[in-house]
Structure formats: structure tokens, C-alpha cells
Design an enzyme around this catalytic site. Structure first.
Site: not given
Length: 313
Positions: A198, A266
Site C-alpha cells: 500500500n 486481503d
């Protein structure tokens, strides 16, 4: 730009092995009606309790929800929470290769929810012991032939200390190796197929950037240095950008109300794993994963997206 995938690929033919930090997410839901007389904090009267798979186990849960054959290799304690993880894996149709470590407690993230918002999160965590980790590495190598895509889900809790060896072994076996990375040193993921950091994780490795051009240069340099086929940068409200050899592909965020971002990464990596395993192109895989991420942030807690939600008939 290619058109998005609307016909569901044969996800039930894909075999995904998820390896990494296994956690149990516990949610205590309650009513908040007053402030404590002991301290300036709300009192939450618990009315409902719920447990869900977390960490690497949530990646496997997401893969299974899409219809893929999912296996999970990880470490839990020899305790009640470890038993609950095993039961949740069984009920979710996930093949369990859990290692029990009697020297530690299962990692638990306890979230207290009042008025539909998280009031506090309490973490219980210990790193696995060396003996159990060595056993896990041996079993990982033995399982490689049974799976098409390997997802290494690193939450920096200690169960992926052998990740460099895992990447090398899996790539030598011809597998697609996807890594959700953590920490200050990405060199241990050298040679993986794709990394999915990220923005904050990326910033820790390459520093800040002042323009899209500078970000692209830094991302492509990192991809080249780590000998990756691709680098997928997840950018929350800015969407996600895929960097491959000589090109980049950006997907804006799906416009919808964000309710809870926990576990969204996820969902993204599990969806990409399923799509790549089914033979989709990088762009098709990213587009579908982006759509899945947009759906899951509209749900409370670590949630999943089903094949029917992604590919409505």
C-alpha cells in the site's frame, strides 16, 4: 484499456496456497448509552460476539469465497483460539495445514464495536518458535506441487522469517508467487511474481514522491531491483496502479461508500491470485481485484466477496 471481465472464469479450478501470519479476529458488539463514572470513556454493554479468520487466514477465506481451492499454512497456539481458527477453516472449506506451537498463544485482534463503529482494538500476539518455523518450511516445500498460486501474506508477526527461501523454492517450481509485504526491507521478497504494497508501505521503501512521474520511476526501479514481474500499488481512495515491464496500468477506486477498510488488502490479493490462476491477464486480474476491493470496504470488518457479487449473471 481492456474491457473488464464480466464472465466468471473457472475459479473453481484454481489451487491457491496461502502462507503467513494467521490471526483470529474477534468482534464484540454492544450498545453505548453512557460514559463511565471511572474515566472519560464510553461504556459498551456487549450484546453479541463473533469470530472471523484474520491475517493470512482471511486471504484464504477470500480465495475460498470466490470458489477457489484454498489451503492455509501457518502457525497458531495450542489453545482455545487455535481450535477456533481450525473450526473456522473447516467450515469455510479451507484445507488446513496449521502448525500448533505450544510455546505461544494464537494471535488475536479483539475489536469492540459500539453504534456500528470501532471503539477500541486489543491485540494479543507472540512470534512462533524456531522449531515450528523450520517444520513449516519443510512442509511448504512438500506442498508446492499441489498448488498453482502461492500467496505470502506478511503481517510482520514472525511466521515468515523464511520468506526468501519460500519465494526461491516456489519460483523454481514454476509457481506464481504473490506477496503482501511488510517492513523496511523488501529484498527478502526478491524474485517474486508480484508485490502488493500500500502507499505507506511503499513510502517506507522508496521515500516520498512529488508527482505521478516520480512515483512511476521509483516503482519501476523497485520492480526492476527486486526482479519482479509486476508491482501493484494499492492507493486506497486513489485506486490502484500496476507496474509491469515498460508499462503501467491505473484503476481508479470504485465509487461507493467506505464502511470499513480492514481486510481489504486481503480481498485484493486473493482475487488477483484467483484470476491469475485462472489464466487472466494482469489487467483483467487488477480490474477484478479493484472491483472486489470496492465491494468489501462497504462491509463491516474482515469480510469477503463472493463470485456471484463479482460476476452477477
Amino acid at each position: 484499456m481492456t474491457t473488464s471481465v464480466t464472465v466468471a472464469p473457472a475459479l473453481d479450478q484454481v489451487r491457491i496456497l496461502v502462507v503467513g501470519d494467521v490471526m483470529l479476529d474477534r468482534y464484540w458488539f454492544g450498545d453505548v448509552s453512557r460514559i463511565s463514572p471511572e474515566a472519560p470513556v464510553p461504556i459498551v454493554r456487549i450484546e453479541k460476539r463473533e469470530a472471523r479468520l484474520g491475517g493470512a487466514a482471511n486471504v484464504a477465506r477470500n480465495a475460498a469465497a470466490l470458489g477457489a481451492h484454498a489451503g492455509l499454512l501457518g502457525v497458531v497456539g495450542d489453545d482455545e483460539a487455535g481450535d477456533e481458527v481450525a473450526q473456522l477453516l473447516e467450515s469455510g472449506g479451507i484445507h488446513s495445514y496449521l502448525k500448533r506451537d505450544a510455546a505461544i498463544s494464537t494471535i488475536i485482534k479483539l475489536r469492540v464495536i459500539g453504534r456500528q463503529q470501532q471503539m477500541v482494538r486489543i491485540d494479543f500476539e507472540e512470534a512462533p518458535t524456531d522449531t515450528v518455523l523450520r517444520d513449516k518450511l519443510v512442509q511448504f516445500k512438500a506442498l508446492l506441487n499441489d498448488y498453482d498460486v502461492i500467496v505470502l501474506s506478511d503481517y510482520a508477526k514472525g511466521s515468515l522469517v523464511n520468506v526468501a527461501d519460500m519465494v526461491t523454492s516456489a519460483r523454481a517450481a514454476g509457481k506464481v508467487v504473490m506477496v503482501d509485504p511488510k517492513g523496511d526491507d523488501f529484498t527478502r521478497y526478491m524474485g517474486a511474481t508480484v508485490l502488493t504494497p500500500n502507499k505507506s508501505e511503499m513510502r517506507r521503501i522508496v521515500g516520498d514522491w512529488r508527482s505521478e512521474e516520480e512515483l512511476t520511476a521509483k516503482a519501476q526501479q523497485l520492480r526492476s531491483d527486486l526482479k519482479l514481474d509486476a508491482l501493484l500499488l494499492t492507493r486506497s481512495e486513489e485506486g490502484m496502479t500496476l507496474y509491469t515491464e515498460g508499462e503501467q496500468f491505473h484503476m481508479p477506486a470504485q465509487a461507493r461508500e467506505v464502511f470499513d477498510v480492514s481486510g481489504a488488502g486481503d480481498t485484493v490479493i486473493a482475487t488477483m491470485a484467483a484470476m491469475l490462476g485462472a489464466g487472466a491477464s494482469w489487467q483483467e486480474a487488477v480490474q477484478t481485484a479493484n472491483r472486489a476491493g470496492g465491494i468489501v470496504v462497504g462491509k463491516l470488518g474482515t469480510a469477503t466477496v463472493t463470485r456471484e457479487e463479482l460476476f452477477p449473471a
